[in-house]
Design an enzyme around this catalytic site. Sequence first.
Site, PDB file in Angstrom:
ATOM      1  N   GLU A  39       0.807  -1.235   0.000  1.00  0.00           N
ATOM      2  CA  GLU A  39       0.000   0.000   0.000  1.00  0.00           C
ATOM      3  C   GLU A  39       0.836   1.280   0.000  1.00  0.00           C
ATOM      4  O   GLU A  39       0.302   2.349  -0.247  1.00  0.00           O
ATOM      5  CB  GLU A  39      -0.961   0.009   1.198  1.00  0.00           C
ATOM      6  CG  GLU A  39      -0.240   0.103   2.522  1.00  0.00           C
ATOM      7  CD  GLU A  39      -1.033   0.856   3.578  1.00  0.00           C
ATOM      8  OE1 GLU A  39      -2.202   1.163   3.358  1.00  0.00           O
ATOM      9  OE2 GLU A  39      -0.431   1.149   4.629  1.00  0.00           O
ATOM     10  N   ASN A  40       2.140   1.154   0.308  1.00  0.00           N
ATOM     11  CA  ASN A  40       3.014   2.334   0.281  1.00  0.00           C
ATOM     12  C   ASN A  40       4.140   2.171  -0.740  1.00  0.00           C
ATOM     13  O   ASN A  40       5.163   2.843  -0.643  1.00  0.00           O
ATOM     14  CB  ASN A  40       3.649   2.568   1.656  1.00  0.00           C
ATOM     15  CG  ASN A  40       2.625   2.841   2.732  1.00  0.00           C
ATOM     16  OD1 ASN A  40       1.820   3.738   2.597  1.00  0.00           O
ATOM     17  ND2 ASN A  40       2.648   2.054   3.787  1.00  0.00           N
ATOM     18  N   HIS A  68      -3.739   3.147   3.022  1.00  0.00           N
ATOM     19  CA  HIS A  68      -3.193   3.989   1.937  1.00  0.00           C
ATOM     20  C   HIS A  68      -3.448   3.437   0.538  1.00  0.00           C
ATOM     21  O   HIS A  68      -2.962   4.000  -0.440  1.00  0.00           O
ATOM     22  CB  HIS A  68      -1.682   4.185   2.130  1.00  0.00           C
ATOM     23  CG  HIS A  68      -1.361   5.096   3.271  1.00  0.00           C
ATOM     24  ND1 HIS A  68      -1.673   6.427   3.243  1.00  0.00           N
ATOM     25  CD2 HIS A  68      -0.801   4.859   4.473  1.00  0.00           C
ATOM     26  CE1 HIS A  68      -1.298   6.981   4.387  1.00  0.00           C
ATOM     27  NE2 HIS A  68      -0.775   6.046   5.158  1.00  0.00           N
ATOM     28  N   HIS A 151      -3.862  -5.381   8.848  1.00  0.00           N
ATOM     29  CA  HIS A 151      -3.199  -4.087   8.737  1.00  0.00           C
ATOM     30  C   HIS A 151      -3.743  -3.193   9.845  1.00  0.00           C
ATOM     31  O   HIS A 151      -4.819  -2.598   9.711  1.00  0.00           O
ATOM     32  CB  HIS A 151      -3.498  -3.512   7.349  1.00  0.00           C
ATOM     33  CG  HIS A 151      -2.587  -2.408   6.963  1.00  0.00           C
ATOM     34  ND1 HIS A 151      -1.318  -2.612   6.507  1.00  0.00           N
ATOM     35  CD2 HIS A 151      -2.763  -1.068   6.990  1.00  0.00           C
ATOM     36  CE1 HIS A 151      -0.753  -1.460   6.263  1.00  0.00           C
ATOM     37  NE2 HIS A 151      -1.596  -0.497   6.546  1.00  0.00           N
TER      38      HIS A 151
END
Length: 259
Positions: A39-40, A68, A151
């Site tokens: 996600e990053n 994110h 997460h």
Amino acid sequence: MRVLFIGDIVGKPGRNCLQQRLPELKRIHSPDYIIANGENAAGGAGLTGKVFNELRDMGIDVITGGNHIWDQNDIYSIIGHEPGIIRPANYPPGTTPGQGTAVIEASGGKPGLAVLNLIGRVFMRPVDCPFRAADRELKQLKEKVIIVDFHAEATSEKQALGWYLDGRVSAVLGTHSHVQTADQRLLPGKTAYISDVGMAGLYNSILGVDKEGPLKRFLTQMPHKLSISDGKKLLNAVLVELDEDNGKAIAIERIYDII
Ligand code: FE2
């Protein structure tokens, strides 16, 4: 059966350290599947089609998400269209696109597996209950091997989900904090557990970004731009060994490499 799970990939240094070290990790551990939280992975926030392809080309089978995952518009062209990318299952009904579970069917003698992505709600945005979402998703899954990426921020919530799913899934692996915890273990029901796998990213940093921006934010309480430069890198992952006949975990080992 072995599954290599890589913690949150943070920007280019995260991708670069995987380019450098993943071939060796594959040679040493011969994982059947590689999963990573992505996600990053693009510039430290979100995921693009280009970066998605880069990660898939490295041999990552399933990319999981988190808070994110929606940061870059490009995500809408891949999530829900490409197999092998999922986002947390416990967003409210009507959240589209994307799914919370990825299933890879068994083929050519290789056992299949399912990956379930959930997101926490302690010190995070309020979403639907991850525990009930897990119940709902697990009812649909026939796979013996089920890996959960939770997460979440709070270790209490992560441990709670670990106990809640003990004996029902093969592994509950935490992501999001970017800091690897040393509490990897097998729960009594043979579910592998770790509160946080950690990250792949810049070593001399604050959670993978250059330390100056977050430091200024803490010192002044004003917004400051975040950047990610190059330098020494950290690769955090776990290797989970499983019995593919019953989905039970046999061992969980931490990987903490400074490159
Ligand atoms: Fe996150």
